[in-house]
Design a protein around this motif. Structure first.
Motif, PDB file in Angstrom:
ATOM      1  N   ALA B  79      -2.115 -14.488 -38.850  1.00  0.00           N
ATOM      2  CA  ALA B  79      -1.048 -15.457 -38.224  1.00  0.00           C
ATOM      3  C   ALA B  79      -0.169 -15.949 -39.498  1.00  0.00           C
ATOM      4  O   ALA B  79       1.318 -16.209 -39.207  1.00  0.00           O
ATOM      5  CB  ALA B  79      -1.579 -16.825 -37.590  1.00  0.00           C
ATOM      6  N   GLU B  82       2.276 -13.237 -40.525  1.00  0.00           N
ATOM      7  CA  GLU B  82       3.044 -12.983 -39.523  1.00  0.00           C
ATOM      8  C   GLU B  82       4.271 -14.013 -39.875  1.00  0.00           C
ATOM      9  O   GLU B  82       5.645 -13.836 -39.694  1.00  0.00           O
ATOM     10  CB  GLU B  82       2.666 -13.138 -38.172  1.00  0.00           C
ATOM     11  CG  GLU B  82       1.839 -11.794 -37.714  1.00  0.00           C
ATOM     12  CD  GLU B  82       0.974 -12.162 -36.440  1.00  0.00           C
ATOM     13  OE1 GLU B  82       1.197 -13.262 -35.948  1.00  0.00           O
ATOM     14  OE2 GLU B  82       0.324 -11.465 -35.960  1.00  0.00           O
ATOM     15  N   HIS B 154      -2.562 -13.487 -25.760  1.00  0.00           N
ATOM     16  CA  HIS B 154      -2.334 -12.984 -27.081  1.00  0.00           C
ATOM     17  C   HIS B 154      -3.541 -11.996 -27.448  1.00  0.00           C
ATOM     18  O   HIS B 154      -3.205 -10.709 -27.837  1.00  0.00           O
ATOM     19  CB  HIS B 154      -2.519 -13.943 -28.166  1.00  0.00           C
ATOM     20  CG  HIS B 154      -2.305 -13.507 -29.552  1.00  0.00           C
ATOM     21  ND1 HIS B 154      -1.154 -12.803 -29.783  1.00  0.00           N
ATOM     22  CD2 HIS B 154      -3.076 -13.454 -30.696  1.00  0.00           C
ATOM     23  CE1 HIS B 154      -1.096 -12.525 -30.946  1.00  0.00           C
ATOM     24  NE2 HIS B 154      -2.309 -12.961 -31.559  1.00  0.00           N
ATOM     25  N   ALA B 157      -2.780  -8.830 -25.281  1.00  0.00           N
ATOM     26  CA  ALA B 157      -1.605  -8.339 -25.920  1.00  0.00           C
ATOM     27  C   ALA B 157      -1.702  -7.437 -27.090  1.00  0.00           C
ATOM     28  O   ALA B 157      -1.609  -6.106 -27.556  1.00  0.00           O
ATOM     29  CB  ALA B 157      -0.655  -9.110 -26.410  1.00  0.00           C
ATOM     30  N   ILE B 158      -2.934  -7.850 -28.004  1.00  0.00           N
ATOM     31  CA  ILE B 158      -3.020  -7.092 -29.482  1.00  0.00           C
ATOM     32  C   ILE B 158      -4.356  -6.234 -29.288  1.00  0.00           C
ATOM     33  O   ILE B 158      -4.949  -5.741 -30.139  1.00  0.00           O
ATOM     34  CB  ILE B 158      -3.325  -8.054 -30.684  1.00  0.00           C
ATOM     35  CG1 ILE B 158      -4.386  -9.002 -30.380  1.00  0.00           C
ATOM     36  CG2 ILE B 158      -1.954  -9.088 -30.931  1.00  0.00           C
ATOM     37  CD1 ILE B 158      -4.971  -9.872 -31.620  1.00  0.00           C
ATOM     38  N   HIS B 200      -7.686  -5.842 -36.520  1.00  0.00           N
ATOM     39  CA  HIS B 200      -6.322  -4.787 -36.562  1.00  0.00           C
ATOM     40  C   HIS B 200      -4.956  -5.608 -36.706  1.00  0.00           C
ATOM     41  O   HIS B 200      -4.213  -5.022 -37.370  1.00  0.00           O
ATOM     42  CB  HIS B 200      -6.409  -3.878 -35.242  1.00  0.00           C
ATOM     43  CG  HIS B 200      -7.645  -2.892 -35.205  1.00  0.00           C
ATOM     44  ND1 HIS B 200      -8.491  -2.848 -36.338  1.00  0.00           N
ATOM     45  CD2 HIS B 200      -7.862  -2.255 -34.203  1.00  0.00           C
ATOM     46  CE1 HIS B 200      -9.423  -1.901 -36.077  1.00  0.00           C
ATOM     47  NE2 HIS B 200      -8.946  -1.392 -34.758  1.00  0.00           N
ATOM     48  N   ALA B 201      -5.082  -6.870 -36.296  1.00  0.00           N
ATOM     49  CA  ALA B 201      -3.954  -7.531 -36.486  1.00  0.00           C
ATOM     50  C   ALA B 201      -3.629  -7.589 -37.947  1.00  0.00           C
ATOM     51  O   ALA B 201      -2.584  -7.866 -38.272  1.00  0.00           O
ATOM     52  CB  ALA B 201      -3.845  -8.633 -35.503  1.00  0.00           C
ATOM     53  N   SER B 203      -5.009  -5.883 -40.362  1.00  0.00           N
ATOM     54  CA  SER B 203      -4.640  -4.664 -40.960  1.00  0.00           C
ATOM     55  C   SER B 203      -2.999  -4.473 -40.798  1.00  0.00           C
ATOM     56  O   SER B 203      -2.475  -3.901 -41.772  1.00  0.00           O
ATOM     57  CB  SER B 203      -5.223  -3.364 -40.068  1.00  0.00           C
ATOM     58  OG  SER B 203      -6.728  -3.305 -40.188  1.00  0.00           O
ATOM     59  N   ARG B 204      -2.514  -4.783 -39.693  1.00  0.00           N
ATOM     60  CA  ARG B 204      -1.158  -4.817 -39.474  1.00  0.00           C
ATOM     61  C   ARG B 204      -0.317  -5.537 -40.664  1.00  0.00           C
ATOM     62  O   ARG B 204       0.730  -5.075 -41.240  1.00  0.00           O
ATOM     63  CB  ARG B 204      -0.770  -5.191 -38.130  1.00  0.00           C
ATOM     64  CG  ARG B 204       0.782  -5.055 -37.711  1.00  0.00           C
ATOM     65  CD  ARG B 204       1.078  -5.464 -36.180  1.00  0.00           C
ATOM     66  NE  ARG B 204       2.695  -5.955 -36.147  1.00  0.00           N
ATOM     67  CZ  ARG B 204       2.698  -7.305 -35.775  1.00  0.00           C
ATOM     68  NH1 ARG B 204       1.879  -7.979 -35.769  1.00  0.00           N
ATOM     69  NH2 ARG B 204       4.193  -7.639 -35.744  1.00  0.00           N
ATOM     70  N   VAL B 206      -1.591  -6.441 -43.475  1.00  0.00           N
ATOM     71  CA  VAL B 206      -1.885  -5.633 -44.785  1.00  0.00           C
ATOM     72  C   VAL B 206      -0.835  -4.461 -44.857  1.00  0.00           C
ATOM     73  O   VAL B 206      -0.280  -4.422 -46.137  1.00  0.00           O
ATOM     74  CB  VAL B 206      -3.380  -5.039 -44.853  1.00  0.00           C
ATOM     75  CG1 VAL B 206      -3.685  -4.051 -45.896  1.00  0.00           C
ATOM     76  CG2 VAL B 206      -4.442  -6.027 -44.679  1.00  0.00           C
ATOM     77  N   ALA B 207      -0.477  -3.796 -43.853  1.00  0.00           N
ATOM     78  CA  ALA B 207       0.508  -2.803 -43.919  1.00  0.00           C
ATOM     79  C   ALA B 207       1.706  -3.365 -44.250  1.00  0.00           C
ATOM     80  O   ALA B 207       2.493  -2.614 -45.007  1.00  0.00           O
ATOM     81  CB  ALA B 207       0.471  -1.925 -42.678  1.00  0.00           C
ATOM     82  N   TRP B 477      -5.628 -18.541 -34.748  1.00  0.00           N
ATOM     83  CA  TRP B 477      -4.214 -17.992 -34.108  1.00  0.00           C
ATOM     84  C   TRP B 477      -3.627 -19.019 -34.109  1.00  0.00           C
ATOM     85  O   TRP B 477      -2.261 -19.054 -34.234  1.00  0.00           O
ATOM     86  CB  TRP B 477      -4.397 -17.269 -33.031  1.00  0.00           C
ATOM     87  CG  TRP B 477      -5.164 -15.847 -33.165  1.00  0.00           C
ATOM     88  CD1 TRP B 477      -6.250 -15.350 -32.729  1.00  0.00           C
ATOM     89  CD2 TRP B 477      -4.279 -14.796 -33.494  1.00  0.00           C
ATOM     90  NE1 TRP B 477      -6.146 -14.176 -32.852  1.00  0.00           N
ATOM     91  CE2 TRP B 477      -5.205 -13.660 -33.715  1.00  0.00           C
ATOM     92  CE3 TRP B 477      -3.085 -14.596 -34.414  1.00  0.00           C
ATOM     93  CZ2 TRP B 477      -4.961 -12.502 -34.233  1.00  0.00           C
ATOM     94  CZ3 TRP B 477      -2.769 -13.365 -35.037  1.00  0.00           C
ATOM     95  CH2 TRP B 477      -3.794 -12.486 -34.900  1.00  0.00           C
ATOM     96  N   PHE B 478      -3.833 -20.477 -33.468  1.00  0.00           N
ATOM     97  CA  PHE B 478      -3.179 -21.404 -33.072  1.00  0.00           C
ATOM     98  C   PHE B 478      -3.298 -22.967 -33.559  1.00  0.00           C
ATOM     99  O   PHE B 478      -2.661 -23.813 -32.994  1.00  0.00           O
ATOM    100  CB  PHE B 478      -3.250 -21.511 -31.488  1.00  0.00           C
ATOM    101  CG  PHE B 478      -2.868 -20.304 -30.683  1.00  0.00           C
ATOM    102  CD1 PHE B 478      -1.593 -19.757 -30.888  1.00  0.00           C
ATOM    103  CD2 PHE B 478      -3.643 -19.336 -30.198  1.00  0.00           C
ATOM    104  CE1 PHE B 478      -1.057 -18.558 -30.394  1.00  0.00           C
ATOM    105  CE2 PHE B 478      -3.253 -18.343 -29.524  1.00  0.00           C
ATOM    106  CZ  PHE B 478      -1.821 -17.891 -29.723  1.00  0.00           C
TER     107      PHE B 478
END
Lengths: 249, 670
Positions: B79, B82, B154, B157-158, B200-201, B203-204, B206-207, B477-478
């Motif tokens: 988060a 992001e 959330h 969704a992910i 995985h979020a 990982s996103r 990280v990418a 997350w929140f």
């Protein structure tokens, strides 16, 4: 019970490894294979020898940390069971059991039975994700998902990321792992948005580090999460679909 | 903060006043939880409005360290990434997804209140506060419920494939301590699906280059300068290299310390080192004695078993717990007729039956076993029976709900729960105690935040099932993505501490010194020898019940074991490469210190509350009896000063707890 363990010992990636034989005289049927290694290590430490390095964490089959080849089979003799759920009761008194690290070109050895499986994580980083930021998701109850679809998604999402499929494959392929993720996310409402893009990028990364599919199917027999072999058909289907549609979704 | 409630403690827990205790600890000062002045249901909105913001173009100038990649850590890192902050993520695992959140089974609570079973956020708060026996922060529970509504959206969704009804809507079920259905699930592997989705979020990110992942690196100390957290010291578990990383803020999401009991449901590598090192550097430790014993784990089956296996609480929805009415009845359970079975939870708690909270269930099961009604080869279990559920619902539906749990049971025991009742027994599972933090999740060290089980907050003296996945997700997350930036905003233009700063060098040297000491021990016993002995002491004295007359004894035994550890510890191998014995030794060394504080807290807290069941504070019905007049506060332990009158004695500070929405009352599940 008496067992002879032939265990792979290798100090570091830079030196060659070898099999060493050890005798356990008080193995018990109800011990898991990891507890058998604990027993061996206890013995080694008492004799002031370095214990065998091996990985495990939850010891209940969900974290995917453990992974050893047992007599050449990933995790052990029982199909679809992780090493922590394999038991000494599968062997007979006096048996020799060969314990090696997962064998695959994509999994370099770090020490003894520990290998580097971060190659699988790089496949995920390449696109096994969903582009939704915290707080921006729509109400999950307004997105209808059939009972059947949710159950099917979970069949593929159940992968524990242990890498047994790669080790089982004579080519060291990661098709079952990658196909499972593609199928899981293709069944999810938000996952569908990048279905084509994801297939292209994940498959490219997979082919960069792992071998081609052997078409034999031993991966699905080894998989502790029971990921169906159809994940491989999915991968080929998703590859073709992405190629023909040339769209992100 | 206003103390309008009559519950504000008068004597601050000094009731026991024994000289024994005064020799062990010092009673400190009242501390402030930094709770908003608004009404509890409006507090979070009020606080968010007052938080400082960081301009999007400035965010990349701030570095935040996140330790741990479980639900709270992976989520906080993702988060913050992001949002555009520079995040450095540390994990001792090879990949983020392995963190122990992955093993949670049954579900995640969310008061979405779509059904007409009369759920609401207020009811969620009531269940959580009451379930925790009024020893958590009510206002935190409100935030948990309010943010918990959108957590499901959330996570779905992910990538978490939540179970769906045939109409396409989210499915949910009921859990212990609750009379509504607010638990969302993915079969019996909800933790796994939430953990993988969050990892995985991460990982996103990280990418995307916002999060930098440092795997196989274990945090061994916290860098504090001028009273502020500035970074951490880690050991690379492969190369053995010790190094420092500095940042504008540090988030610890390193999980619970239940593994201190040795035979627990926690993963082998779960440990307390990160939070214990933070405590030693000045972070307060809240309620260390609040340890949850889960009622439904598999009983121990062999001497070499070092880890217990959990069977989800969700099984109590459809499974019925019983023991034979006759002592030592060792017939095949299927041959014991109903009239000779004692469904003791249904008998003693007709309103909640098999779904009483965990502490109540565990005490009752242990009572039956210790009274001689245990079953199985070691007489150390009771039955959890699905016969009636299969008759009522059909095997297909039961399989859909619990298939992976039944398979796991079968894998471990060789028995099929469809035809033979499961055998279950209580096991240490979750720690409600943890680093104390204020309403913003910041510890007593400015710049050091906590998320998930390593903190305290919501669960009081007993956590409700499916509230831990919720708290990990909500924190990460929140909550932290609001409160951490507000702290950062004040530091705009400041650099992180340079690595050659004396404070950094000293902390690295401290870590290296400790490693050298572990490697240079007397060479008699390996670390597991001490871990097992310590676990046995805690299980004997500080488990489902605590006898104050015996607890000083436990402290003596722990101290003796600690001395023996530093005299006799044997660590084979060297520190300059992968060495699992060394890793374990460091963790056990910290357990040996934390264990004393745990027992001291159990001795100090002169009441029963939730999982903390003192044999000298019991109601007529045999239930936990709180002492609200004196103990309505969280104990926030401060590390002992090195010199002065209180040298060597931990200081017990206290934050009074105020209940505005859920009035104090005795728990009653009958």
């Amino acid at each position: 019970m008496r067992l002879i363990l032939e265990v792979w010992r290798q100090e570091s990636p830079r030196v060659p490894g070898r099999l060493e034989a050890y005798e356990i005289t008080d193995a018990r049927e109800e011990m898991s294979l990891l507890e058998l290694l604990d027993r061996l290590n206890h013995q080694l430490v008492e004799e002031n020898q370095e214990p065998v390095a091996f990985e495990s964490d939850c010891r209940e089959g969900i974290c995917g940390t453990c992974g050893i080849d047992v007599n050449g089979v990933p995790h052990g003799p029982e199909n679809n069971v992780p090493a922590c759920g394999q038991h000494v009761r599968s062997f007979a008194d006096g048996d020799t059991v060969r314990i090696e690290p997962f064998r695959a070109a994509g999994f370099p050895i770090i020490r003894d039975l520990i290998v580097d499986r971060t190659g699988l994580d790089r496949i995920i980083q390449a696109g096994g994700t969903v582009a939704v930021d915290a707080g921006t998701a729509t109400d999950a109850d307004t997105l209808l998902v059939t009972h059947e679809q949710a159950e099917a998604a979970l069949d593929f999402a159940a992968c524990i990321g242990c890498g047994a499929c790669v080790s089982a494959c004579p080519n060291g392929a990661a098709y079952l792992f990658t196909g499972a993720k593609l199928q899981h996310l293709a069944l999810m409402p938000h996952g569908k948005m990048e279905r084509g893009k994801r297939a292209r990028s994940m498959i490219a990364q997979m082919e960069h580090e792992f071998g081609p599919c052997s078409q034999i199917g031993e991966c699905a027999l080894a998989c502790p999460a029971g990921v169906p072999l159809s994940a491989i058909a999915t991968l080929n289907k998703e590859r073709l679909r992405a190629l023909l549609r040339r769209k992100d979704n | 903060m206003t103390h309008e409630s009559a519950s504000a403690p008068a004597k601050k827990g000094a009731a026991m006043a024994s000289t024994d205790l005064d020799a062990l600890r010092v009673v400190g000062r009242e501390i402030d939880g930094n709770v908003p002045d608004a009404a509890p249901d409006a507090a979070w909105d009020d606080r968010k409005l007052h938080y400082n913001l960081v301009n999007p173009s400035n965010r990349r100038k701030f570095t935040v360290i996140v330790v741990g990649t479980g639900l709270a850590g992976a989520a906080a890192a993702a988060a913050l990434g992001e949002l555009g902050y520079n995040v450095e993520v540390f994990s001792f695992h090879d990949v983020p997804r392995r963190a122990h959140s992955v093993a949670a089974q049954g579900g995640i609570n969310s008061p979405r209140a779509r059904r007409v079973d009369n759920d609401s956020i207020e009811r969620f708060v009531k269940d959580t506060v009451k379930g925790g026996d009024y020893r958590g922060r009510e206002v935190d529970a409100f935030r948990l419920g309010q943010e918990g509504v959108r957590v499901i959206d959330h996570m779905q969704a992910i990538g978490a494939p939540f179970a769906r009804e045939y109409g396409g809507q989210l499915a949910n079920r009921s859990f212990g301590g609750v009379q509504v259905s607010r638990t969302y699930y993915t079969r019996g592997q909800t933790g796994q699906q939430l953990e993988i989705a969050s990892a995985h979020a991460l990982s996103r990110q990280v990418a995307a280059g916002t999060c930098h992942l440092h795997s196989r690196q274990e945090m061994l100390d916290l860098i504090v300068k001028d009273g502020r957290a500035r970074g951490i010291v880690v050991r690379d578990l492969v190369s053995g290299t010790v190094r420092a990383m500095t940042a504008h803020a540090v988030v610890l999401a390193t999980g619970g310390y239940g593994h201190i009991y040795y035979k627990a449901t926690l993963a082998k590598n779960s440990n307390a080192t990160a939070i214990w090192r933070a405590y030693k550097r000045g972070a307060y430790f809240a309620n260390p004695a609040f340890v949850q014993i889960h009622p439904t784990a598999l009983p121990l089956m062999s001497q070499w078993q070092s880890k217990k296996i959990l069977m989800s609480e969700s099984l109590r929805n459809d499974g019925r717990i019983w023991a034979p009415k006759a002592k030592g009845d060792d017939r095949d359970p299927n041959l014991i007729p109903d009239a000779q079975r004692d469904y003791f939870l249904e008998r003693r708690y007709p309103a909640f039956g098999n779904l009483v909270p965990r502490d109540v269930a565990s005490r009752n099961i242990r009572e039956r076993i210790e009274a001689g009604y245990g079953v199985g080869p070691l007489k150390n279990a009771v039955y959890l029976d699905f016969r009636d559920a299969i008759d009522r619902l059909g095997a297909k539906l039961v399989r859909e709900r619990y298939s992976n749990l039944f398979d796991m049971y079968n894998e471990q025991t060789g028995e099929d729960p469809f035809t033979t009742p499961m055998r279950i027994a209580p096991s240490v599972h979750f720690t409600m105690g943890g680093l104390w933090s204020d309403y913003d999740m910041m510890t007593s060290i400015p710049g050091l935040f906590v998320g998930g089980e390593c903190g305290w907050g919501y669960h009081g003296a007993n956590r409700l099932g499916a509230n831990s996945l919720l708290s990990g997700c909500v924190d990460g997350w929140f909550t932290l993505p609001y409160s951490v930036p507000s702290f950062l905003a004040g530091q705009l233009g400041e650099d992180v501490l340079p690595l050659d700063d004396p404070a950094v060098r000293q902390t690295v040297a401290d870590v290296e010194g400790r490693i050298a000491r572990l490697l240079g021990g007397g060479g008699v016993h390996p670390p597991d020898y001490f871990a097992e002995k310590l676990g046995a002491i805690l299980d004997r004295y500080a488990s489902v019940s605590r006898d104050p007359a015996e607890l000083p004894d436990a402290i003596g035994q722990i101290r003796a074991l600690r001395e023996q550890f530093w005299r006799d510890i044997k660590v084979i191998g060297t520190g300059d490469r992968l060495n699992q014995e060394l890793e374990t030794a460091g963790r056990v060394a910290d357990y040996l210190e934390l264990a004393e504080l745990l027992v001291l807290d159990a001795l100090d807290r002169d009441e029963s509350a939730g999982a903390h069941f003192r044999t000298d504070h019991v109601t007529e019905d045999g239930e936990a009896m709180r002492d609200d007049a004196n103990w309505t506060f969280v104990s926030a332990w401060e590390a002992p000063p090195e010199a002065g009158p209180g040298a060597g004695k931990p200081i017990r500070n206290y934050e009074p707890l105020v209940f505005k929405a859920v009035p104090l009352q005795q728990r009653n599940y009958k």
